[in-house]
Enzyme design. Structure first.
Site, short mmCIF file in Angstrom:
data_model
loop_
_atom_site.label_atom_id
_atom_site.label_comp_id
_atom_site.label_asym_id
_atom_site.label_seq_id
_atom_site.Cartn_x
_atom_site.Cartn_y
_atom_site.Cartn_z
N ASP A 173 0.85 -1.19 0.00
CA ASP A 173 0.00 0.00 0.00
C ASP A 173 0.89 1.24 0.00
OD1 ASP A 173 -3.02 0.83 0.56
OD2 ASP A 173 -1.75 2.18 1.72
N ASN A 195 -2.40 12.98 -3.46
CA ASN A 195 -3.44 13.39 -4.40
C ASN A 195 -3.92 14.81 -4.12
OD1 ASN A 195 -3.80 11.37 -6.33
ND2 ASN A 195 -5.05 10.12 -4.96
N HIS A 240 -4.96 14.54 -8.82
CA HIS A 240 -5.22 13.13 -9.12
C HIS A 240 -4.48 12.66 -10.37
CE1 HIS A 240 -8.26 12.35 -6.05
NE2 HIS A 240 -8.68 13.60 -6.25
N ASP A 286 -2.21 9.39 -10.47
CA ASP A 286 -2.33 8.28 -11.42
C ASP A 286 -0.99 7.99 -12.08
OD1 ASP A 286 -4.99 8.07 -10.84
OD2 ASP A 286 -5.69 9.08 -12.65
N GLU A 322 -4.82 2.40 -4.14
CA GLU A 322 -3.35 2.44 -4.07
C GLU A 322 -2.80 1.16 -3.46
OE1 GLU A 322 -4.85 4.59 -0.31
OE2 GLU A 322 -5.45 4.38 -2.39
#
Length: 375
Positions: A235, A243, A248, A252, A279
């Site tokens: 994780d 973010n 965002h 990504d 994630e």
């Protein structure tokens, strides 16, 4: 990997019982129809040859069916094996022209040829699953039967040979070609749909659905082979904060680059990486001990930490926390518990400061209680 050939080989093996049944039924039909015009000993010998060969072929195909095709070498080996079996089957059928051909009766000769035509037509759907299998089968039968007809020295022999050659050409050029084009296109479509169903759109890794199905397969394989299996649950640390700060789109981009780094680290046959959450990623490692999984986890952690990201001139890096669970699964155990223990180890890595891994204690197979989410 040649995925189309892999699918063709797999489907051919799935139909192994149909190959056996079709060959035996056609053989029994041929012998029963021409039995009055041939030697009983010859008919029994040829029929026994068919039964023995097809029984061995069936057991070999069933043995192959239990083994997953994972490498290009395995696919090629199994393809060549089935091609050889098709050639041998064609030779046995071709030998019928010399062992049980009713040379003294034109009526039974016609029945013989009708059964052979029926066998060739029925073999199309199965032999044509593999490249070159059906053309080889047709070639062997023509080479065996045509000279036998020519040796009869009858007025109709030449016409029969011409009819057989025209029939073979028609089956190969028209029917077989059309069938193969349609069949290969259907396989390509199936593979494309399969990829869409099991692939994460953003990272191009496998998705959660694939992970759950494949984990069960590897789990039962580990039980059968009494081999360890390890999973690493990973994780990204403080991803929500990333973010919020960089947007965002940048988040990504980080996920895509990290996914690529993980995929490059896992390169053994059978190992795979999947994205199972926003994630959150998982690495499944069959036949991997706890020590080997821990070594891989450390390499992944270092590699991800070394990736430099840039946003509007500002450089930053991303760290990850990981939970490792390894076990030699006992009979009757559930792979979901392995995942739960890795999840608990991941939670402990978060609690212990992040940017690290923790190893699950599998001495007690108890499903961990629900715990609060940690960003």
């Amino acid at each position: 990997m040649n995925h189309i050939l892999r699918e063709q080989v797999a489907q051919f093996e799935e139909n192994a019982d149909k190959v056996l049944a079709g060959n035996l039924i056609s053989s029994l039909m041929l012998v029963s129809l021409i039995y009055p015009a041939v030697s009983a000993r010859s008919a029994l010998f040829w029929l026994l040859l068919q039964v023995m060969f097809n029984t061995v072929r069936l057991f070999m195909s069933l043995h192959h069916r239990r083994r997953v095709l994972q490498t290009e070498e395995q696919i090629r080996f199994r393809y060549r094996h089935h091609l050889l079996m098709t050639v041998i089957s064609g030779l046995i059928w071709g030998l019928s022209a010399f062992i049980i051909f009713p040379e003294h009766s034109s009526e039974y000769q016609l029945l013989y040829l009708l059964v052979m035509v029926g066998y060739v037509a029925s073999a199309l759907s199965l032999s044509n699953l593999l490249p070159l299998a059906y053309p080889l089968l047709m070639l062997i039968l023509v080479i065996c039967i045509a000279p036998r007809l020519a040796a009869l020295d009858q007025p109709y022999s030449t016409r029969l040979i011409i009819i057989i050659l025209l029939f073979a050409i028609m089956m190969l050029i028209v029917v077989a070609r059309a069938f193969r084009i349609q069949y290969v296109e259907s396989i390509s479509l199936k593979l494309e749909l399969h990829q869409q169903a099991y692939q994460d759109v953003l990272t191009r890794l496998f998705n959660r659905r694939y992970f759950m199905e494949r984990l069960k397969e590897e789990w039962f394989r580990s039980i059968r082979n009494e081999q360890p299996i390890s999973i690493i649950l990973l994780d990204l640390d403080h991803f929500k904060r990333l973010n919020d700060r960089y947007g965002h789109q940048k988040g990504d981009e980080c996920l895509v680059e990290i996914a690529a780094a993980m995929a490059q680290t896992v390169n053994r046959v059978g190992d795979f990486v999947a994205r199972i959450g926003g994630e959150e990623f998982v690495m499944v490692l069959p036949s991997t001990s706890q020590q080997a999984a821990a070594g891989l986890a450390e390499r992944v952690r270092e590699r991800i930490a070394s990736i430099g990201f840039t946003h509007q001139g500002e450089r930053f890096s991303v760290t990850v926390s990981m939970g490792i669970a390894s076990v030699v699964p006992p009979v009757g155990s559930d792979c979901e518990r392995l995942f739960n223990m890795a999840d608990l180890a991941l939670y402990q890595a978060k609690e212990n400061g992040r940017d690290r891994y923790e190893i699950a204690d599998l001495s007690d197979w108890v499903t961990p209680e629900t715990k609060p989410e940690t960003a």
